[in-house]
Design a protein around this motif. Structure first.
Motif, mmCIF file in Angstrom:
data_model
loop_
_atom_site.group_PDB
_atom_site.id
_atom_site.type_symbol
_atom_site.label_atom_id
_atom_site.label_comp_id
_atom_site.label_asym_id
_atom_site.label_seq_id
_atom_site.Cartn_x
_atom_site.Cartn_y
_atom_site.Cartn_z
ATOM 1 N N THR A 131 0.711 -1.202 0.013
ATOM 2 C CA THR A 131 0.199 -0.196 0.160
ATOM 3 C C THR A 131 0.915 1.257 0.169
ATOM 4 N N ASP A 132 0.281 2.348 -0.280
ATOM 5 C CA ASP A 132 1.053 3.559 -0.146
ATOM 6 C C ASP A 132 1.340 3.896 1.540
ATOM 7 N N ILE A 133 2.665 4.146 1.626
ATOM 8 C CA ILE A 133 3.071 4.340 3.042
ATOM 9 C C ILE A 133 3.260 5.935 3.158
ATOM 10 N N PRO A 134 2.492 6.600 3.837
ATOM 11 C CA PRO A 134 2.333 7.963 4.148
ATOM 12 C C PRO A 134 3.713 8.240 5.236
ATOM 13 N N ASP A 135 4.450 9.285 5.094
ATOM 14 C CA ASP A 135 5.586 9.607 5.699
ATOM 15 C C ASP A 135 4.893 10.103 7.066
ATOM 16 N N ARG A 136 5.971 10.013 8.031
ATOM 17 C CA ARG A 136 5.406 10.446 9.512
ATOM 18 C C ARG A 136 6.022 11.779 9.841
ATOM 19 N N ASP A 137 5.542 12.442 10.743
ATOM 20 C CA ASP A 137 6.014 13.775 10.964
ATOM 21 C C ASP A 137 7.430 13.703 11.391
#
Length: 189
Positions: A170-176
């Motif tokens: 899946t698409d992996i969002p970046d973290r803050d």
């Protein structure tokens, strides 16, 4: 901006449970690992080695770790037992990064461990550069003497981390990330 700096600005870990096939093929893995071991190495000690886990052997290793986790904590709730049982079922390849410490060397132990840690981080960077996902995990297993025995580690060796590799499913969002101003200062003497 250079491609290398862009890579550093974009790299992020992919949770191991979101990694699947394919893993790097043997030739790509060899190239990745040859690049990953090019790390700062005070004293040229080569204080690291790598163990790959894949296929049925990886699953067997994961099952043995789950059994050990339950023996260590018999009160473990079923949800956590299931998490332990599944931990090594996702990513198709795991590379255990091992620190091999030379206690007779004048090089401090922390520098030797940092050298091995750089290998683990280079695997993360290289995997990302090649279009794969990776996550560096430690957890209790990295520090457990029975796991060290299971891996065949010598008395002077310890696990730095288990790097799970595969293709993000899946698409992996970046973290803050921290703001540079929050972590940077200048010494004024």
């Amino acid at each position: 901006m250079s491609d290398a700096l862009s890579l550093l600005q974009q790299r992020h870990s992919a949770p191991s449970r979101q990694l699947g096939e394919p893993a790097p093929d043997p030739a790509t893995l060899r190239t990745l690992l040859e690049a990953a071991i090019r790390v700062p190495d005070h004293g040229k000690l080569v204080p690291f080695r790598l163990i790959t886990l894949r296929g049925a052997a990886k699953l067997k290793f994961g099952a043995q770790l789950a059994e050990r986790a339950i023996r260590r904590h018999p009160e473990l709730p079923e949800s956590k037992r299931e998490k332990e049982r599944r931990r090594y079922t996702f990513a198709p390849l795991v590379v255990a990064v091992i620190a091999r410490l030379d206690h007779d060397s004048g090089v401090p132990e922390i520098e030797q461990k940092l050298c091995a840690g750089n290998v683990a981080y280079n695997i993360l960077l290289g995997a990302y550069a090649l279009g794969f996902g990776a996550q560096w995990l430690t957890g209790w297993a990295a520090y457990d003497p029975e796991v060290a025995t299971l891996l065949g580690l010598a008395a002077n060796e310890c696990v730095i981390g288990f790097v799970h590799l595969g293709t993000p499913q899946t698409d992996i969002p970046d973290r803050d990330r921290p703001a540079l101003g929050d972590v940077l200062s200048e010494w004024q003497g």
